[in-house]
Design a protein around this motif. Structure first.
Motif, PDB file in Angstrom:
ATOM      1  N   ARG A 131      -5.002  -3.032  31.260  1.00  0.00           N
ATOM      2  CA  ARG A 131      -3.814  -3.364  32.099  1.00  0.00           C
ATOM      3  C   ARG A 131      -2.665  -3.912  31.438  1.00  0.00           C
ATOM      4  O   ARG A 131      -1.906  -3.582  31.360  1.00  0.00           O
ATOM      5  N   ARG A 132      -3.004  -5.117  30.454  1.00  0.00           N
ATOM      6  CA  ARG A 132      -2.426  -5.466  30.027  1.00  0.00           C
ATOM      7  C   ARG A 132      -1.929  -4.768  28.420  1.00  0.00           C
ATOM      8  O   ARG A 132      -0.524  -4.649  28.004  1.00  0.00           O
ATOM      9  N   GLU A 133      -2.794  -4.280  27.733  1.00  0.00           N
ATOM     10  CA  GLU A 133      -1.711  -2.780  26.492  1.00  0.00           C
ATOM     11  C   GLU A 133      -1.302  -1.883  27.261  1.00  0.00           C
ATOM     12  O   GLU A 133      -0.180  -2.451  26.308  1.00  0.00           O
ATOM     13  N   ALA A 163       0.533  -2.431  30.003  1.00  0.00           N
ATOM     14  CA  ALA A 163       1.715  -2.757  30.522  1.00  0.00           C
ATOM     15  C   ALA A 163       2.824  -2.756  29.348  1.00  0.00           C
ATOM     16  O   ALA A 163       4.058  -2.894  29.597  1.00  0.00           O
ATOM     17  N   ALA A 164       1.604  -3.449  27.925  1.00  0.00           N
ATOM     18  CA  ALA A 164       2.897  -4.017  26.704  1.00  0.00           C
ATOM     19  C   ALA A 164       2.993  -2.641  25.593  1.00  0.00           C
ATOM     20  O   ALA A 164       3.912  -3.245  25.068  1.00  0.00           O
TER      21      ALA A 164
END
Length: 520
Positions: free
Chosen positions: A447-449, A451-452
């Motif tokens: 999820r974080r990867e 989003a970035a």
């Protein structure tokens, strides 16, 4: 004057007594009143079901208790009972007669039916009930209610011991509806059968709701909406043919093996090769699971159970090398084969039936998991979905599973996995055995990867491909022994035949107990 002449004269002589017997017999078999248009009589229905000339009637001269004015009811008291054969195999049968007191159950009626049930249990043969009556006989009061309870007690005693089949050929209301509900299978006739606890008139009087008998408990509603019935027949003859077909797969009782027939010829190479192309390359594309099943079972013949209810799962009886099997398979054509409440309960009941009567289980898995959603959760999918887990774990018959495509999450576990006691587990190269699908897994794990990322779509595509190549295969499960073999689809039938042959002598002792506590 000779002795023969003396004994043959008058009503007390032999000839007179024989004439009296024939007179009583004629009165006993005569209809009690007019039939509905196009309807068969009770004895005609029995003769359509049984082998020609095999029926032996019991209780022909039973009559109801005397009424207040001393009169007696008609012979038989509204139900015909007896025994005969179907394809040469013994069966007990009762048929309610709607021309006598509307087919309602009185005391003598109930005692005849219970005596037949006791006979079926003693002799270990199936019992078939032809239901067409108005429930408890009001004028006999509590006696008729007592006999309904006695009948249900016999149904429960016989459950898992002898096959019980109910055929609803007309109305089946009130207490009369509960006995068919406890039996193993119920057959109804489209447009003619109705089964409900409370009729439309009473419902309107009590609740103000207006409905029709057909909408409330007609054959089609019972087969599609609530699953109260298992087969929808076009007419009475079709219903009785369905019973004969069903009985051909079943043992006489739980102590006898299922019948065996001459093995069918193995499918040709072309038929097997077609399986190699059945599963579409695109994961989300549907296909008909029945194409696979028909290529595996003898002569491509399936007797589907509750075909019109919860169609996202298939339950069917079939033959493999001449021996009956129970088939449970997800159906990608309907809701992607997901397990919801209805599908779980439908399959759980079928699995338990097969286990009770020694019928091996074949499971074909292509399941995205249990259905999520507020409505399913609030309706109790945890408790009701657990019934299928319980049924598979409890079953001791031979169990063979084939993972065809998706086997995600709880769906993998419940659909005949090794962990619930399956004996032989096979997988096609197209199988994907994982906690969840690649798209969902990537969304959670990265999820974080995502989003970035400057280009999240490209990253997602790479991550999905990596997940698919690692987890979207059957090989991790095979490395751990959760899958016994990864096979080419064309080899499915030969592999299943070998597995079932090897498992014929299976023994699986269970702990000593009264019974388990399935999450009803």
């Amino acid at each position: 004057m000779t002795q023969e002449a003396t004994t043959s004269r008058g009503p007390d002589g032999t000839a007179g007594r024989l004439a009296g017997l024939e007179s009583r017999r004629a009165r006993a078999v005569a209809p009690g009143g007019p039939r509905r248009r196009g309807e068969y009589g009770a004895r005609e229905r029995i003769n359509l079901l049984l082998d020609v000339g095999s029926f032996t009637e019991t209780g022909l001269f039973v009559r109801g208790r005397p009424t207040g004015d001393g009169s007696r009811g008609p012979y038989g008291d509204g139900v015909v009972t007896g025994y005969g054969t179907v394809d040469g195999r013994p069966v007990c049968v009762f048929a309610q007669d709607p021309t006598v007191f509307g087919g309602s159950m009185g005391e003598a009626f109930g005692e005849k039916t219970i005596a037949l049930m006791d006979l079926a249990l003693k002799t270990g043969c199936p019992v078939v009930g032809l239901n067409d009556g108005g429930g408890a006989r009001i004028q006999e009061g509590v006696a008729s209610l007592a006999l309904y309870a006695e009948l249900v007690r016999r149904n429960v005693k016989a459950s898992g011991v002898i096959p019980q089949i109910s055929v609803v050929l007309g109305p089946c209301a009130g207490g009369a509806a509960y006995s068919p509900a406890i039996t193993d299978f119920t057959v109804m006739v489209d447009g003619a059968s109705h089964m409900f606890v409370t009729g439309p008139d009473v419902i309107e009087a009590v609740t103000g709701e207006r409905t029709s008998a057909e909408e409330l408990g007609g054959a089609r509603a019972s087969n599609t909406v609530n699953g109260n019935a298992h087969f929808l027949a076009a007419d009475e003859a079709d219903a009785l043919d369905t019973v004969r077909d069903l009985l051909s797969y079943l043992p006489a009782n739980n102590l006898e093996p299922p019948p065996r027939y001459a093995p069918a010829e193995a499918p040709g190479a072309a038929d097997g090769a077609r399986l190699d192309a059945v599963v579409p390359d695109r994961l989300g594309q549907a296909y008909d699971m029945r194409d696979i099943l028909r290529a595996v079972v003898d002569n491509g013949e399936l007797l589907e159970i509750q075909e019109l209810f919860a169609p996202n799962i298939i339950c069917a009886l079939a033959l493999v090398e001449g021996s009956p099997v129970g088939v449970v398979a997800n159906q990608p054509l309907h809701r992607a084969g997901v397990l919801d409440i209805d599908a779980s309960e439908k399959a759980a009941r079928f699995v338990r039936f097969c286990d009770a009567f020694g019928i091996p289980l074949l499971t074909f898995a292509d399941v995205p998991g249990y259905l999520s959603g507020v409505r399913q959760e609030q309706a109790g999918i945890i408790r009701r979905g657990a019934k299928l887990l319980y049924a598979y774990a409890e079953a001791t018959v031979p169990k063979v599973t084939v993972v065809v495509r998706k086997a995600y999450g709880g769906g993998y576990a419940v659909m005949g996995s090794k962990h619930l006691g399956a004996d032989v587990n096979l997988a096609w190269p197209t199988a994907r055995i994982a906690v969840m699908g690649a798209e969902g897994a990537v969304g959670v794990l990265h999820r974080r990867e995502l989003a970035a990322a400057a280009d999240p779509d490209a990253l997602r595509a790479r991550l999905v491909a990596a997940y698919e190549s690692t987890y979207g295969t059957p090989y991790l499960a095979a490395e751990r022994g959760y899958v016994d073999a990864v096979i080419t689809p064309r080899d499915t039938r030969p592999q299943i035949c070998r597995a079932l042959r090897a498992l014929r002598g299976k023994r699986a002792p269970m702990p000593e107990r009264r019974h388990g506590n399935i999450p009803l």
